[in-house]
Design an enzyme around this catalytic site. Structure first.
Site, mmCIF file in Angstrom:
data_model
loop_
_atom_site.group_PDB
_atom_site.id
_atom_site.type_symbol
_atom_site.label_atom_id
_atom_site.label_comp_id
_atom_site.label_asym_id
_atom_site.label_seq_id
_atom_site.Cartn_x
_atom_site.Cartn_y
_atom_site.Cartn_z
ATOM 1 N N LYS A 1 -9.572 -9.554 6.390
ATOM 2 C CA LYS A 1 -8.772 -8.733 5.483
ATOM 3 C C LYS A 1 -9.107 -7.253 5.634
ATOM 4 O O LYS A 1 -10.236 -6.834 5.390
ATOM 5 C CB LYS A 1 -9.024 -9.168 4.033
ATOM 6 N N LYS B 1 -3.424 -9.774 -1.733
ATOM 7 C CA LYS B 1 -2.694 -9.594 -2.987
ATOM 8 C C LYS B 1 -1.427 -10.439 -3.056
ATOM 9 O O LYS B 1 -0.995 -10.830 -4.137
ATOM 10 C CB LYS B 1 -2.377 -8.116 -3.209
ATOM 11 N N GLY C 1 0.793 -1.217 0.000
ATOM 12 C CA GLY C 1 0.000 0.000 0.000
ATOM 13 C C GLY C 1 0.824 1.266 0.000
ATOM 14 O O GLY C 1 0.411 2.300 -0.546
ATOM 15 N N ASN C 2 2.047 1.212 0.608
ATOM 16 C CA ASN C 2 2.865 2.413 0.681
ATOM 17 C C ASN C 2 3.400 2.832 -0.674
ATOM 18 O O ASN C 2 3.958 3.914 -0.823
ATOM 19 C CB ASN C 2 4.027 2.208 1.661
ATOM 20 N N LYS D 1 2.221 -12.376 3.721
ATOM 21 C CA LYS D 1 3.450 -12.267 2.925
ATOM 22 C C LYS D 1 4.348 -13.478 3.168
ATOM 23 O O LYS D 1 4.925 -14.039 2.225
ATOM 24 C CB LYS D 1 4.184 -10.970 3.260
#
Length: 584
Positions: free
Chosen positions: A387, A471, A266-267, A533
């Site tokens: 989520k 994602k 997101g960053n 992740k």
């Protein structure tokens, strides 16, 4: 160290035992200030680990009670130098096999795919520990090597390429035990008759010191098949190489990661505290594209996937606010809208960045694909929303949202977020189109936000679902589909940590997929942040045998070169990728 132009300080643990007057922590911190690297030769692995944990400089294991890695690296080099390869090599180790040298030779064989036959007297005193044998079995599942224990010297050496032995009398053996040990170990003395049972070009090795007439005959160690003193000389050169490697003087040659899937966090589009204006997102997208264009300029072929949590959350909020005037769209459609929005910005950003690098041909071959991800409609995630989507809220805002029926959770100490179901992706519906574009040389932006979750009805018709797919998990599906060499997962921290945000926090530089899953199950990684992740990286490594790396956007180039991030691979954790030390 002297030959390399440096200076060595000898610290005698016999004269000033570690951890006695001064604790290990303080010793480690002091040594960090005095020197650039530590070579520790200690009897206790636990003391060695504690020294390494509290040091800010590399700590090399010169020897401990369970391992002798620097010696074994020298041995591997000696065998490679003599035989030209380690593949297909068969080694016999004879004598006392209850020691660190034997254990590391066994690990080396298991990991690098050759055979080590351990020949020793029956009984616990001289045999490898069961825990080490089990460890080697696990390593062999990955490396393909083989370790056997036999109690007959002739059986052990029959047809081998390397015969290895070591002193029968370690320094801790009391004098009154030595005669008994000689009697029990004498059938495993390496004689010329035993050497003749090995291959005609077999070599003889001993890591020294050696006692002629004890673990080997003089005719063996001083004969033409002995490489013992070459082996000893190689220790000097190997230790120099290890120190240069850790100090960053001898840079590692990174694996050839020609094809890379980059999963943007997101960053990459939105920074904390920003409201999500198009101008801000477009600016950050361009900054990200400039970084990625550098990878393409260096010869890497990229594909890109990205998160969409803040964007789909904003679209959802816009729908909610405007629902009195404009019919709100389902969450699946909001996901599609966010893919189009981010895909547009990424294509624009990458085109501009590639043109600036004079890569017009690649700049004209960029495509964003709105992607659907097939999920199981009975996935348990639909009963347990986890989520996060949308922006961060404070405690009061979170309370109001819960009153309106939203599921809201605290997110890794950063605030509160709305959560929705996050089912596991099974397949990318547009996968064949994505792969075709990638194989044709296109830079593909796809599977944004994990893809639009869909399921098929009895007639095979796809229907969108009110959920958001992680994602990174969908990115793993895309990475495996495209056959990339590296799955690069970008987030807002430089690497993964154990005990994140605790006093005991420590970085993970490399781990096997198995270790990754163990740490995940132990609760070290946040379910809505680092956890997916780690899971995605472990799945990719396990499924493909290739490497996944977790790092920050600012460390992309360093991560590609092996100097930053957390690498996850399918190999067992006996061998670590060594990150060269950079002096502060």
């Amino acid at each position: 160290m002297t030959e390399l132009g440096g200076h060595a300080i000898f610290y005698s643990v016999a004269d000033s035992p570690l951890g006695k007057k001064e604790n290990i922590h303080d010793t480690a911190k002091c040594l960090t200030e005095y020197v650039d690297i530590i070579m520790a030769r200690l009897k206790s692995r636990e003391v060695l680990r504690e020294l390494a944990e509290h040091s800010d400089i590399p700590v090399l294991n010169g020897l401990d009670d369970y391992a002798h890695p620097c010696q074994i690296l020298s041995d591997a080099f000696t065998i490679l130098e003599s035989r030209g390869t380690l593949q297909g090599v068969r080694m016999a180790y004879l004598g006392d096999c209850h020691n660190n040298v034997t254990y590391d030779l066994m690990r080396l064989a298991a990991l690098l795919g050759f055979e080590c036959v351990v020949g020793c007297p029956a009984g616990k005193e001289f045999s490898p520990e069961e825990s080490v044998l089990r460890e080697c079995e696990e390593i062999a599942k990955i490396g393909g090597g083989k370790v056997r224990v036999v109690h007959d010297a002739k059986e052990a050496v029959s047809g081998v390429d390397v015969v290895y032995t070591d002193s029968w009398m370690s320094y801790h053996i009391p004098a009154e035990e030595q005669e008994r040990r000689k009697r029990e170990l004498s059938p495993f003395r390496v004689t010329t008759d035993l050497m003749n049972l090995a291959k005609s070009d077999a070599i003889f090795m001993n890591c020294l010191p050696a006692a002629r007439g004890m673990e080997q005959d003089a005719l063996v160690i001083d004969g033409p098949r002995s490489v013992v003193f070459t082996q000893a000389g190689n220790r000097l050169h190997m230790q120099k190489a290890i120190m240069m490697y850790f100090l960053g003087v001898l840079a590692p040659t990174p694996p050839s990661f020609r094809k890379v899937l980059v999963a943007l966090g997101g960053n990459a589009l939105l920074q904390p505290g920003e409201r999500g204006a198009y101008e801000d997102q477009s600016k950050h997208c361009q900054e990200t594209a400039d970084q990625l264009a550098e990878l393409i300029a260096r010869g890497h072929q990229l594909a890109i996937t990205h998160g969409n949590g803040p964007q789909v959350g904003a679209i959802h909020l816009q729908n909610e606010i405007a629902q009195e005037k404009v019919p709100p769209m389902p969450l699946a459609v909001e996901g599609a809208e966010s893919q189009g929005l981010i895909g547009y910005m990424m294509v624009q950003g990458m085109r501009k960045a590639l043109q600036a690098c004079h890569l017009e041909a690649t700049a004209n071959k960029i495509a964003a694909v709105v992607t659907q991800a097939l999920v199981d409609k009975d996935d348990p995630a639909f009963q347990n929303p986890t989520k996060p989507i949308g922006r961060f809220y404070n405690a009061e805002e979170a309370k109001d949202l819960r009153a309106k029926g939203y599921s809201v959770v605290e997110d890794s100490g950063r605030g509160y977020r709305v959560v929705v179901p996050s089912p596991d992706p099974k397949q990318l519906i547009e996968g064949e189109a994505i792969r075709s574009l990638f194989d044709s040389g296109f830079l593909v932006v796809a599977s944004g936000g994990g893809g639009i979750p869909v399921c098929a009805d009895a007639e095979g018709v796809l229907h969108g679902l009110a959920a958001v797919i992680d994602k990174d998990l969908a990115g793993e599906r895309m990475a495996s589909l495209l056959g990339v060499d590296l799955f690069l997962i970008l987030t807002d921290v430089e690497c993964a940590y154990l005990d994140f945000k605790k006093e005991s926090q420590r970085p993970i530089r490399e781990m096997s997929s198995r270790e990754a899953m163990e740490h995940l199950q132990a609760g070290h990684f946040g379910k809505g942040s680092m956890g997916p992740k780690i899971l995605a990286a472990a799945r990719f490594a396990e499924a493909t045998g290739k490497v996944a790396c977790i790092t920050s956007l600012t460390k992309v180039l360093a991560a590609i070169e092996g100097r930053a991030g957390t690498r996850v691979h399918a190999q067992i954790a006996v061998v670590k990728t060594l990150i060269p030390y950079q002096k502060k």
